[in-house]
Design a protein around this motif. Structure first.
Motif, PDB file in Angstrom:
ATOM      1  N   THR A 123      -1.516  13.361  -3.722  1.00 56.50           N
ATOM      2  CA  THR A 123      -2.740  12.656  -4.102  1.00 56.50           C
ATOM      3  C   THR A 123      -3.313  13.082  -5.448  1.00 56.50           C
ATOM      4  O   THR A 123      -4.465  12.793  -5.732  1.00 56.50           O
ATOM      5  CB  THR A 123      -3.805  12.847  -3.003  1.00 56.50           C
ATOM      6  N   ARG A 124      -2.491  13.716  -6.277  1.00 56.56           N
ATOM      7  CA  ARG A 124      -2.976  14.015  -7.621  1.00 56.56           C
ATOM      8  C   ARG A 124      -3.191  12.702  -8.357  1.00 56.56           C
ATOM      9  O   ARG A 124      -2.489  11.719  -8.139  1.00 56.56           O
ATOM     10  CB  ARG A 124      -1.967  14.892  -8.357  1.00 56.56           C
ATOM     11  N   LYS A 125      -4.169  12.688  -9.213  1.00 57.87           N
ATOM     12  CA  LYS A 125      -4.566  11.460  -9.906  1.00 57.87           C
ATOM     13  C   LYS A 125      -3.375  10.761 -10.562  1.00 57.87           C
ATOM     14  O   LYS A 125      -3.217   9.544 -10.449  1.00 57.87           O
ATOM     15  CB  LYS A 125      -5.642  11.771 -10.942  1.00 57.87           C
ATOM     16  N   GLU A 126      -2.506  11.517 -11.227  1.00 58.69           N
ATOM     17  CA  GLU A 126      -1.377  10.892 -11.924  1.00 58.69           C
ATOM     18  C   GLU A 126      -0.375  10.253 -10.960  1.00 58.69           C
ATOM     19  O   GLU A 126       0.225   9.221 -11.268  1.00 58.69           O
ATOM     20  CB  GLU A 126      -0.670  11.874 -12.878  1.00 58.69           C
ATOM     21  N   ASN A 127      -0.221  10.835  -9.757  1.00 48.83           N
ATOM     22  CA  ASN A 127       0.655  10.218  -8.756  1.00 48.83           C
ATOM     23  C   ASN A 127       0.080   8.889  -8.272  1.00 48.83           C
ATOM     24  O   ASN A 127       0.807   7.899  -8.135  1.00 48.83           O
ATOM     25  CB  ASN A 127       0.861  11.149  -7.552  1.00 48.83           C
ATOM     26  N   LEU A 128      -1.207   8.872  -8.002  1.00 51.68           N
ATOM     27  CA  LEU A 128      -1.859   7.658  -7.512  1.00 51.68           C
ATOM     28  C   LEU A 128      -1.896   6.581  -8.597  1.00 51.68           C
ATOM     29  O   LEU A 128      -1.685   5.399  -8.309  1.00 51.68           O
ATOM     30  CB  LEU A 128      -3.250   7.984  -6.991  1.00 51.68           C
ATOM     31  N   GLU A 129      -2.129   6.979  -9.839  1.00 56.36           N
ATOM     32  CA  GLU A 129      -2.102   6.017 -10.939  1.00 56.36           C
ATOM     33  C   GLU A 129      -0.713   5.410 -11.102  1.00 56.36           C
ATOM     34  O   GLU A 129      -0.575   4.217 -11.375  1.00 56.36           O
ATOM     35  CB  GLU A 129      -2.554   6.684 -12.245  1.00 56.36           C
ATOM     36  N   ARG A 130       0.323   6.235 -10.903  1.00 60.38           N
ATOM     37  CA  ARG A 130       1.693   5.718 -10.996  1.00 60.38           C
ATOM     38  C   ARG A 130       1.958   4.693  -9.892  1.00 60.38           C
ATOM     39  O   ARG A 130       2.628   3.676 -10.124  1.00 60.38           O
ATOM     40  CB  ARG A 130       2.698   6.863 -10.932  1.00 60.38           C
ATOM     41  N   CYS A 131       1.428   4.941  -8.696  1.00 59.10           N
ATOM     42  CA  CYS A 131       1.576   3.977  -7.599  1.00 59.10           C
ATOM     43  C   CYS A 131       1.023   2.618  -8.011  1.00 59.10           C
ATOM     44  O   CYS A 131       1.663   1.582  -7.803  1.00 59.10           O
ATOM     45  CB  CYS A 131       0.845   4.459  -6.339  1.00 59.10           C
ATOM     46  N   LEU A 132      -0.147   2.613  -8.605  1.00 64.68           N
ATOM     47  CA  LEU A 132      -0.772   1.365  -9.039  1.00 64.68           C
ATOM     48  C   LEU A 132       0.008   0.732 -10.188  1.00 64.68           C
ATOM     49  O   LEU A 132       0.186  -0.487 -10.225  1.00 64.68           O
ATOM     50  CB  LEU A 132      -2.222   1.618  -9.442  1.00 64.68           C
ATOM     51  N   LYS A 133       0.506   1.555 -11.087  1.00 67.50           N
ATOM     52  CA  LYS A 133       1.232   1.045 -12.258  1.00 67.50           C
ATOM     53  C   LYS A 133       2.516   0.314 -11.866  1.00 67.50           C
ATOM     54  O   LYS A 133       2.868  -0.692 -12.474  1.00 67.50           O
ATOM     55  CB  LYS A 133       1.559   2.195 -13.206  1.00 67.50           C
ATOM     56  N   VAL A 134       3.208   0.802 -10.828  1.00 62.66           N
ATOM     57  CA  VAL A 134       4.476   0.160 -10.431  1.00 62.66           C
ATOM     58  C   VAL A 134       4.264  -1.070  -9.554  1.00 62.66           C
ATOM     59  O   VAL A 134       5.215  -1.771  -9.248  1.00 62.66           O
ATOM     60  CB  VAL A 134       5.457   1.142  -9.740  1.00 62.66           C
ATOM     61  N   GLY A 135       3.023  -1.316  -9.140  1.00 60.58           N
ATOM     62  CA  GLY A 135       2.758  -2.538  -8.394  1.00 60.58           C
ATOM     63  C   GLY A 135       2.117  -2.372  -7.030  1.00 60.58           C
ATOM     64  O   GLY A 135       1.891  -3.365  -6.340  1.00 60.58           O
ATOM     65  N   CYS A 136       1.815  -1.146  -6.631  1.00 57.50           N
ATOM     66  CA  CYS A 136       1.084  -0.968  -5.368  1.00 57.50           C
ATOM     67  C   CYS A 136      -0.350  -1.456  -5.579  1.00 57.50           C
ATOM     68  O   CYS A 136      -0.911  -1.320  -6.666  1.00 57.50           O
ATOM     69  CB  CYS A 136       1.060   0.496  -4.937  1.00 57.50           C
ATOM     70  N   ASP A 137      -0.922  -2.019  -4.546  1.00 54.40           N
ATOM     71  CA  ASP A 137      -2.292  -2.523  -4.629  1.00 54.40           C
ATOM     72  C   ASP A 137      -3.314  -1.442  -4.347  1.00 54.40           C
ATOM     73  O   ASP A 137      -4.463  -1.543  -4.771  1.00 54.40           O
ATOM     74  CB  ASP A 137      -2.481  -3.658  -3.618  1.00 54.40           C
ATOM     75  N   ASP A 138      -2.908  -0.423  -3.608  1.00 59.06           N
ATOM     76  CA  ASP A 138      -3.822   0.626  -3.180  1.00 59.06           C
ATOM     77  C   ASP A 138      -2.970   1.734  -2.578  1.00 59.06           C
ATOM     78  O   ASP A 138      -1.738   1.645  -2.581  1.00 59.06           O
ATOM     79  CB  ASP A 138      -4.806   0.066  -2.143  1.00 59.06           C
ATOM     80  N   PHE A 139      -3.614   2.741  -2.046  1.00 63.32           N
ATOM     81  CA  PHE A 139      -2.889   3.839  -1.424  1.00 63.32           C
ATOM     82  C   PHE A 139      -3.620   4.308  -0.181  1.00 63.32           C
ATOM     83  O   PHE A 139      -4.820   4.098  -0.035  1.00 63.32           O
ATOM     84  CB  PHE A 139      -2.721   5.014  -2.397  1.00 63.32           C
ATOM     85  N   VAL A 140      -2.861   4.923   0.706  1.00 60.81           N
ATOM     86  CA  VAL A 140      -3.397   5.566   1.900  1.00 60.81           C
ATOM     87  C   VAL A 140      -2.849   6.977   1.889  1.00 60.81           C
ATOM     88  O   VAL A 140      -1.635   7.184   1.753  1.00 60.81           O
ATOM     89  CB  VAL A 140      -2.952   4.832   3.186  1.00 60.81           C
ATOM     90  N   LEU A 149       0.852  -1.186   0.000  1.00 63.04           N
ATOM     91  CA  LEU A 149       0.000   0.000   0.000  1.00 63.04           C
ATOM     92  C   LEU A 149       0.887   1.234   0.000  1.00 63.04           C
ATOM     93  O   LEU A 149       1.734   1.398   0.887  1.00 63.04           O
ATOM     94  CB  LEU A 149      -0.902   0.014   1.229  1.00 63.04           C
ATOM     95  N   ALA A 150       0.708   2.095  -0.985  1.00 71.59           N
ATOM     96  CA  ALA A 150       1.441   3.359  -1.031  1.00 71.59           C
ATOM     97  C   ALA A 150       0.910   4.267   0.071  1.00 71.59           C
ATOM     98  O   ALA A 150      -0.305   4.309   0.327  1.00 71.59           O
ATOM     99  CB  ALA A 150       1.260   4.028  -2.389  1.00 71.59           C
ATOM    100  N   VAL A 151       1.812   4.982   0.720  1.00 70.24           N
ATOM    101  CA  VAL A 151       1.442   5.966   1.738  1.00 70.24           C
ATOM    102  C   VAL A 151       1.984   7.292   1.231  1.00 70.24           C
ATOM    103  O   VAL A 151       3.204   7.460   1.108  1.00 70.24           O
ATOM    104  CB  VAL A 151       2.050   5.610   3.109  1.00 70.24           C
ATOM    105  N   THR A 152       1.093   8.218   0.904  1.00 76.06           N
ATOM    106  CA  THR A 152       1.546   9.432   0.239  1.00 76.06           C
ATOM    107  C   THR A 152       0.683  10.645   0.547  1.00 76.06           C
ATOM    108  O   THR A 152      -0.515  10.514   0.770  1.00 76.06           O
ATOM    109  CB  THR A 152       1.610   9.204  -1.293  1.00 76.06           C
ATOM    110  N   ALA A 153       1.341  11.802   0.525  1.00 74.49           N
ATOM    111  CA  ALA A 153       0.620  13.070   0.636  1.00 74.49           C
ATOM    112  C   ALA A 153       0.354  13.636  -0.760  1.00 74.49           C
ATOM    113  O   ALA A 153      -0.393  14.591  -0.914  1.00 74.49           O
ATOM    114  CB  ALA A 153       1.441  14.074   1.450  1.00 74.49           C
TER     115      ALA A 153
END
Length: 156
Positions: free
Chosen positions: A109-126, A103-107
């Motif tokens: 939260t722009r859509k492209e940042n969150l999409e990149r988290c998923l693209k590299v293999g994160c399952d979700d984000f907090v 799970l990515a933990v990030t401040a």
């Protein structure tokens, strides 16, 4: 991979005392990778309340090393860190065969940042600041999914 969802719409209401047992993470091994000492202390306290076992890593290099050596049920991965960011660390973990939830933990939260988290293999984000109940619910949700559906390693 899960579709990107706006976390602000998923914030849970305060749990009733009788529902607190649903949040128990006893026996769950969590690796939290974050360069900020305050964040590490906060997450350790949050997860100690639900009896999770938490190990810490201070950067992505240490996170990859510990993630591959340990037997973690889930990794919480900060994205912005020195030495190796969370994107690269997640990619290396996935390419080395780590299959449990990340799970990515990030401040950021722009859509492209969150999409990149998923693209590299994160399952979700907090999102930071971290909502304790939502964090625990996401850990439980992704652990349940991991048991039901074996993951394939991400290719980045």
């Amino acid at each position: 991979m899960k579709a990107l969802q706006d976390e602000s719409n998923r914030r849970p209401a305060r749990m009733a005392a009788s529902d607190q047992s649903l949040l128990n993470l006893k026996g769950v091994k969590v690796l939290f990778v974050d360069d900020a000492p305050d964040n590490r202390e906060l997450v350790v306290r949050m997860l100690a309340l639900v009896e999770a076992e938490v190990e810490l890593a201070c950067n992505g290099v240490e996170g990859v090393e510990k993630g591959l050596k340990g037997d973690f049920n889930v990794i919480l991965m900060d994205i912005q860190m020195p030495e190796m960011d969370g994107y690269e660390a997640t990619t290396r973990l996935r390419n080395s065969g780590f299959k449990n939830p990340i799970l990515a933990v990030t401040a950021h939260t722009r859509k492209e940042n969150l999409e990149r988290c998923l693209k590299v293999g994160c399952d979700d984000f907090v999102c930071k600041p971290i909502n304790r109940i939502l964090l625990i619910q996401k850990i439980k949700e992704h652990m349940a999914q991991a048991v039901m559906l074996p993951k394939t390693a991400a290719k980045a």
